[in-house]
Structures are given as C-alpha cells and as structure tokens.
Write a protein that holds these residues in place. Structure first.
Motif, PDB file in Angstrom:
ATOM      1  N   TYR A 109       0.843  -1.191   0.000  1.00 39.72           N
ATOM      2  CA  TYR A 109       0.000   0.000   0.000  1.00 39.72           C
ATOM      3  C   TYR A 109       0.882   1.247   0.000  1.00 39.72           C
ATOM      4  O   TYR A 109       2.031   1.210   0.451  1.00 39.72           O
ATOM      5  CB  TYR A 109      -0.904   0.048   1.243  1.00 39.72           C
ATOM      6  N   GLY A 110       0.307   2.340  -0.462  1.00 38.59           N
ATOM      7  CA  GLY A 110       0.973   3.621  -0.347  1.00 38.59           C
ATOM      8  C   GLY A 110       0.749   4.211   1.037  1.00 38.59           C
ATOM      9  O   GLY A 110      -0.302   4.001   1.655  1.00 38.59           O
ATOM     10  N   ARG A 111       1.745   4.949   1.525  1.00 39.77           N
ATOM     11  CA  ARG A 111       1.665   5.560   2.852  1.00 39.77           C
ATOM     12  C   ARG A 111       0.430   6.444   2.980  1.00 39.77           C
ATOM     13  O   ARG A 111      -0.269   6.419   4.006  1.00 39.77           O
ATOM     14  CB  ARG A 111       2.926   6.377   3.107  1.00 39.77           C
ATOM     15  N   GLU A 112       0.126   7.217   1.964  1.00 41.00           N
ATOM     16  CA  GLU A 112      -0.997   8.146   2.040  1.00 41.00           C
ATOM     17  C   GLU A 112      -2.314   7.406   2.249  1.00 41.00           C
ATOM     18  O   GLU A 112      -3.166   7.839   3.031  1.00 41.00           O
ATOM     19  CB  GLU A 112      -1.064   8.988   0.769  1.00 41.00           C
ATOM     20  N   ARG A 113      -2.483   6.286   1.570  1.00 38.73           N
ATOM     21  CA  ARG A 113      -3.725   5.522   1.742  1.00 38.73           C
ATOM     22  C   ARG A 113      -3.828   4.957   3.152  1.00 38.73           C
ATOM     23  O   ARG A 113      -4.898   4.998   3.775  1.00 38.73           O
ATOM     24  CB  ARG A 113      -3.804   4.390   0.722  1.00 38.73           C
ATOM     25  N   LEU A 114      -2.743   4.421   3.668  1.00 36.62           N
ATOM     26  CA  LEU A 114      -2.772   3.818   5.002  1.00 36.62           C
ATOM     27  C   LEU A 114      -3.134   4.834   6.081  1.00 36.62           C
ATOM     28  O   LEU A 114      -3.730   4.479   7.097  1.00 36.62           O
ATOM     29  CB  LEU A 114      -1.424   3.180   5.317  1.00 36.62           C
ATOM     30  N   LEU A 115      -2.773   6.095   5.860  1.00 34.33           N
ATOM     31  CA  LEU A 115      -3.053   7.146   6.843  1.00 34.33           C
ATOM     32  C   LEU A 115      -4.307   7.956   6.517  1.00 34.33           C
ATOM     33  O   LEU A 115      -4.635   8.893   7.238  1.00 34.33           O
ATOM     34  CB  LEU A 115      -1.850   8.091   6.945  1.00 34.33           C
ATOM     35  N   SER A 116      -5.015   7.580   5.472  1.00 37.86           N
ATOM     36  CA  SER A 116      -6.178   8.355   5.039  1.00 37.86           C
ATOM     37  C   SER A 116      -7.350   8.208   6.005  1.00 37.86           C
ATOM     38  O   SER A 116      -7.466   7.208   6.730  1.00 37.86           O
ATOM     39  CB  SER A 116      -6.625   7.909   3.640  1.00 37.86           C
ATOM     40  N   GLY A 117      -8.229   9.203   6.004  1.00 39.06           N
ATOM     41  CA  GLY A 117      -9.415   9.136   6.839  1.00 39.06           C
ATOM     42  C   GLY A 117     -10.311   7.971   6.485  1.00 39.06           C
ATOM     43  O   GLY A 117     -10.915   7.345   7.368  1.00 39.06           O
TER      44      GLY A 117
END
Length: 273
Positions: A109-117
């Motif tokens: 996964y991309g970091r941004e997706r894992l931390l997304s709301g």
C-alpha cells in the motif's frame, strides 16, 4: 488491570493492545524474518517507507512448515505492477530458501492511503494494532488508539455482501480437486470466522486473532450458528478440499452473516474501485 481485560487484548483504558512483537518471534523463524528485513530495502529502495510483520509469526504461534510469513509494505507512493511483481519474486525466493515457512504473503500500500481518513478504521487500525514494525518509521505513531466498537466492526468487515459474488465465481472456477480447493477453503473459512467475531466484538469487548477464540466469542451470542463457525475455525487451520463446504459458505453462512452484519453495524464506507 484485570485478568479479563488482559486476556481480551485491551489495556487498562479499554484500547486494543498491539498484538505482536519481534520478541515473540520463535527462534526457528528468526532467520527468515532477518532475511526479509534485510532484503526489503534492497528490493524497493527509496520507495520503501516502512515494512511490518503480521499474523502468527510475530504473535509467536507459527507452526514450522505450516505457517506462512505475512508482510505489509508501505511505499512512499502507490504501488505499481512492477512493485507487486518484485514483492512476489521476493516471496518466492524466501519461501524457497526457508523450509520453516509455507509461503509468503505480502500486502502493498501507499503511505498516504494507510493514513487516510477513509482507511482510519480499517487499514490504519490493521497497521496500528495487528502489525509489528520491521523496517522504517512506524506509521502507528500517526494513527489513533482503537476500541473494539461498532465503527471498527463496520469498517473492518462490513463489506461481506460485496465479497460473496467474487467468492462464488472463484468457487465455480476452481479446479475440481481437493488439492485445488483446499487453499480456498482455508481463506474463506478464516474470513468468515473473523467476520463472525467482529460482529460480536463490541459486545464481547475485546480483540483476539486466534480463530478458535473468535469462534467461541461468537458462539456465546449466536448459539444457533455456533457449530458452523466452530467448524470453519477448524478448517481455517486444517482445511479440507470439500466442495460442499465452499457451497455452504457462499449459499448459507456467508449470506446470513452479511445480512446480520449490515443489520447490527451497517455497511462499510464505499472504497474507490
């Protein structure tokens, strides 16, 4: 802290405790974990943000020659097909080199997706509570603490109704042999048991990843379906290749569970295609 709270995977404030650690990795599995830790930066280079173990190896319950090595890799950008091919090649290499494991599964996964709301109570929770840091900065530092509540239940497993048509297709397309069906029985069994558990998780008020404990927690609230879920827990550990089992999953237990889940917790927020 009470024994009940400890046994149910919660801290003294009722938050889910991260379940694994490198200290719990059995000695026989440490060489393969060390190899994965060393090779992941070589494979992904500067694109790698962090990597994690999850599953039975960091929980200390892996069985020699029977358990697989489960990895989650967070990249600085969304993964490409080349990244996925590299992850598969690494898994094949590790599996071939270390007989103590039976396969390698890698989530990318991309970091941004894992931390997304949108993923806060699904993939984010997975990283923060079920994953053990192996390489790089721990994304859990950017995520909240989690309670075993209805929101978490909905966002982790509230999409079973969407999965059932795909499972029916896989069942129909599977080669008509026990050997070909066995991995599918194992996969679907585990998914159904985990979904059954998270259906009752807020009432049970705790977390466990042990399939038989999940089945027993469910059985306390749905005795009429208890034996089906207990049997699924057994097959999740020791799968058969029985076609009738798969049909019962997609035609009976799965649809009932999806309907009851939506009634109790609602439906998981839609994801992009």
């Amino acid at each position: 802290m009470s024994d009940t709270v400890r046994q149910r995977g919660l801290d003294s404030q009722g938050f889910i405790v991260r379940e694994g650690s490198l200290a719990r990795v059995p000695p026989v599995f440490r060489p393969v974990v060390a190899a994965a830790r060393d090779r992941l930066p070589e494979v992904f280079g500067a694109r790698l943000h962090s990597a994690y173990l999850y599953g039975s190896v960091p929980r200390g319950t892996a069985r020699v020659g029977r358990s697989d090595l489960d990895l989650l890799v967070a990249l600085r950008e969304e993964p490409t097909e080349a990244d996925r091919a590299d992850a598969r090649a690494l898994g094949v290499a590790l599996d071939g080199e270390f007989p103590q494991i039976d396969g390698v599964g890698t989530l990318l996964y991309g970091r941004e997706r894992l931390l997304s709301g949108l993923e806060r109570h699904d993939l984010g929770w997975f990283v923060a509570c079920l994953c053990t840091p192996l390489v790089g900065e721990d994304l859990a530092e950017h995520l909240p603490r989690y309670r075993p509540d209805s929101l978490l239940a909905r966002e982790t497993n509230g999409d079973l109704a969407l999965l059932l048509p795909r499972w029916r297709t896989r069942v129909a397309d599977a080669e008509d042999t026990d050997e070909a069906r066995r991995p599918l029985v194992r996969f679907v069994s585990r998914h159904l048991v985990r979904t059954a558990f998270t259906l009752v998780m807020p009432r049970w008020n705790g977390w466990t990843s042990e399939l038989h404990a999940m089945a027993e927690a469910f059985a306390a609230y749905y005795p009429a379906r208890a034996e089906q879920v207990r049997a699924a827990a057994v097959r999740g550990c020791e799968p058969t290749g029985d076609a009738a089992v798969l049909r019962s999953y997609v035609d009976d237990l799965g649809p009932w569970l999806a309907e009851e889940y939506a009634r109790v917790h609602g439906v998981k927020a839609p994801r992009p295609s």
